[in-house]
Design an enzyme around this catalytic site. Structure first.
Site: not given
Ligand code: ATP
Ligand code: MG
Length: 703
Positions: A142-143, A147, A190, A193-194, A415, A417
């Site tokens: 997560s984070g 996404t 996050n 977070s999705s 991923g 956990e």
């Molecule tokens: P979750 O499993 O909680 O959904 P995730 O892996 O989908 O997490 P994201 O929501 O894609 O995580 O990313 C978390 C935060 O990290 C985003 O809101 C953004 O602030 C930052 N971030 C991620 N990727 C980038 C990027 N390529 N450029 C800039 N900031 C990023």
């Molecule tokens: Mg996500």
């Protein structure tokens, strides 16, 4: 073992490595110019500093991989290849890596640096060239940035393979804010977070243009509707609606602006710093219009959200006999008007439902907490069905007429956990990841095998996918009965409890594990639960609450009540087939969560198996959401969990380096007796063959 003057990594603990140089070797003793030597692993020569594909490293080991990722990250090079993986380290800051110019450069292939766009570009080209479906699997904690990466891949594909209808490209891009409003929430890890997994297929016609898209979703976190950690939030949409909807709309759907009025919102954060929920609501409404939701449909959706919040506010008390009563009947009458269902039937189904006993119906007595539990279950079920309807509706817009020739699927899924407390949700996620990792290992094995056969290399093939089968068998097997089937059996047995379920699986799977410390399944001695060995590590699962979590909470009576509502949008939410799980099981029960997940996962795996896959591993650099800082232990833990180091282990058991003849010549020309200048490609090949006659002495099996 290293040689004199070699650069080496010395581990000072499990996650800390320092570089050193070998100063003397006596027998098996080795001195290195640094302190506290515990373990020595070879460092790479300087020309491999910040290498863009770690498979090229001469010495593939944990410290070299960490060092390489870290030094690239300091330069804002957040993407690095590691053999078949693209590793993406979250920059936590805005980088100029996604502009139209950069998109164009990757389309024209004028930039060779690793990038999501490069992966998407190859996937598209291979779709056309090989006439085959493609998939891009994005995983990470997560984070970690899954996404965001998924959005960028879709941005690239809509630019590269733009449909003839600009509106369709826009609709595909605008589906995302909708999914995020309803499926994402602030968590401690996050802010966005999705809370569900998704697989988006971008569909392409014969001419190579996008002609539609389909979204599949997995495992929406329903419990969040009812309870949240104090420093987290419920789904974004609730706050966006209350903050951003015009007053007339709120009054029409009977909502006030203050989140503190609603039990489902009042015990957690109300806002996210730097985010205006009101602005987000305007963006959401704009996106809904682009995706084709009429004003009426939008109002219907918002009304269901209001219904959910009001269900959370139903208050129960008990009479002297312990029978539950509704203590705010006036508000619940209003709620029933909103739902267009009869008050007496609705309240009865919560506090004194009629249940079948043999051929007759008997009235059950419910306590206040049981009635509250049912009301919460209704709210959760409503939200899940609303989410399912939204995705179904988006799919209807995105599935254009036009012949779908092939697709590129992008999977954005949580991923592996390992938490302090792991429950049923973690088992579902870890099971999914185990299957995906098995898919990766098998794919890698097939590719490797093909490569070796092409080069006629004598090699004993090992299918590393089989390593994972034991654990997968314990989870999904039938002989002996696996954990999930066992859970399903017990979920419909009135006398079964979490305890009896645990005893049963322990007796089936844990009987001989006392002698085998490394058995895949082990009963827990002190807690109610079990330990399972996954490829990413051992995980202790607690089985508290599993039977309830697995059951569909909706009773037949409630489903009937809602499907008879005059509010047709609400009634439609209870139509057969919406969740793909409404077809009842053998004995007339609804499908369990585990059955549904297994079916969805098996459908996903069959789709993926028929594609050419690409693997993206997102890495969270630190837990403080800070740019420019790498937490070694955290990154190494992820590299171990996400299969990057496992991938390296497998490649090390084969031939780790693949060098073009020409590069080989220039790298090792010093060892050649002949001049190698001006050779044709055929001569280059034969001269390598001559020279490598001595290879076992010189290079081991590196060439
Ligand atoms: P979750 O499993 O909680 O959904 P995730 O892996 O989908 O997490 P994201 O929501 O894609 O995580 O990313 C978390 C935060 O990290 C985003 O809101 C953004 O602030 C930052 N971030 C991620 N990727 C980038 C990027 N390529 N450029 C800039 N900031 C990023
Ligand atoms: Mg996500």
């Amino acid at each position: 073992m290293a040689d004199l003057d070699d650069q080496v990594w010395v581990s000072i603990d499990e996650n800390q490595f320092i570089q050193g140089k070998v100063t003397s070797i006596k027998g098996t003793d080795c001195s290195v110019a640094c302190d506290d030597v515990k373990d020595i692993q070879k460092a790479n020569p300087p020309q491999f500093e910040k290498v863009s594909d770690m498979a090229k490293l001469t010495h593939l080991n944990e410290p070299s991989v960490l060092h390489n990722l870290k030094s690239r990250y300091q330069d804002d090079s957040i993407y690095t290849y590691s053999g078949l993986f693209l590793v993406a380290v979250n920059p936590y800051k805005s980088l100029p890596l996604y502009t139209q110019d950069i998109v164009d450069s990757y389309i024209q292939e004028s930039i060779k640096e690793p990038h999501l766009f490069a992966v998407a570009n190859i996937a598209y080209d291979n779709l056309i060239r090989n006439n085959k479906d493609q998939s891009i699997l994005v995983t990470g904690e997560s984070g970690a940035g899954k996404t965001e990466s998924t959005k960028k891949i879709i941005q690239f594909l809509t630019a590269k393979a733009s449909s003839n209808l600009r509106s369709l490209d826009q609709q595909i891009l605008q589906a995302n804010p909708l999914l995020e409003s309803f499926g994402n929430a602030q968590t401690v890890r996050n802010d966005n977070s999705s809370r569900f997994g998704k697989f988006i297929r971008i569909e392409v016609d014969k001419a190579g243009h996008i002609c539609g898209a389909t979204i599949d979703w997995y495992l929406l976190e329903k419990s969040r509707i009812v309870t949240q950690n104090p420093n987290e939030r419920n789904y974004h949409i609730f706050y966006q609606l209350l903050a951003g909807a015009p007053a007339e709309l709120l009054s029409k759907i009977k909502l006030g602006r203050d989140p503190n009025q609603y039990n489902y919102l009042k015990n957690c954060n109300k806002s996210i710093s730097g985010i205006s929920d009101s602005d987000e609501f305007q963006k959401l409404v704009a996106a809904m219009s682009i995706v084709g939701f009429s004003i009426e449909e939008q109002t219907n959706i918002f009304t269901v959200l209001s219904i959910i919040l009001h269900i959370g506010n139903i208050a129960f008390s008990e009479d002297r006999s312990g029978q539950a009563r509704i203590s705010n009947p006036e508000s619940v009458r209003q709620l029933c008007t909103l739902m267009s269902v009869s008050y007496s039937k609705f309240s009865e189904s919560l506090i004194s439902p009629k249940v079948k006993a043999g051929r007759e119906f008997v009235t059950q007595k419910r306590s206040a907490s049981q009635a509250k539990f049912t009301a919460d279950s209704v709210a959760k079920a409503l939200y899940e069905r609303l989410f399912a309807t939204l995705v179904k509706r988006i799919n209807q817009t995105l599935q254009r007429q036009g012949d779908v020739h092939h697709f590129i699927g992008v999977l954005d899924i949580a991923g592996f956990e390992i938490f302090e407390h792991n429950s049923f949700e973690q088992l579902c996620i870890n099971y999914t990841n185990e299957k995906l990792q098995q898919f990766f290992n098998h794919h890698m094995f097939v590719l490797e095998q093909e490569e070796y056969s092409r080069e006629q290399i004598d090699w004993n093939f090992v299918d590393y996918a089989l390593d994972l089968q034991k654990t997968i068998g314990v989870i999904e097997g039938t002989k002996p009965i696996g954990l999930l089937s066992c859970l399903d059996e017990d979920s419909v047995m009135p006398a079964a409890t979490d305890r009896s379920f645990t005893d049963k699986i322990n007796s089936i799977w844990g009987s001989d594990s006392d002698e085998q410390d490394n058995a895949v399944f082990q009963p827990l001695k002190l807690k109610q639960g079990f330990q399972l060995s996954h490829y990413a590590g051992k995980v202790e699962y607690s089985t508290e609450g599993w039977l309830e979590k697995n059951k569909d909470p909706m009773t037949e009576a409630l489903c009937e009540l809602f499907s008879g509502s005059e509010f047709t949008f609400l009634a439609e939410l209870f139509r057969e087939g919406l969740l793909g799980n409404q077809t009842k099981g053998k004995r007339g029960q609804f499908r369990t969560v585990s059955q549904r997940h297994r079916e969805q996962l098996s459908a996903l795996m069959s789709i993926l198996e028929a594609t050419e896959p690409y693997f993206i591993r997102c890495i969270i650099p630190n837990n403080e959401h800070r740019a420019g800082m790498i937490d070694n232990a955290l990154v190494l833990k992820q590299l171990r969990c996400n299969g990057v180091l496992e991938g390296i282990r497998i490649s090390r058991s084969g031939f780790p380096n693949r060098i073009f003849y020409h590069d080989f010549q220039s790298r090792y020309k010093i060892l050649s007796k002949k001049s190698l200048k001006g050779l044709s490609s055929k001569e280059e090949k034969s001269s390598v063959e001559t020279n490598t006659n001595q290879r076992s002495e010189i290079f081991g099996n590196y060439v």
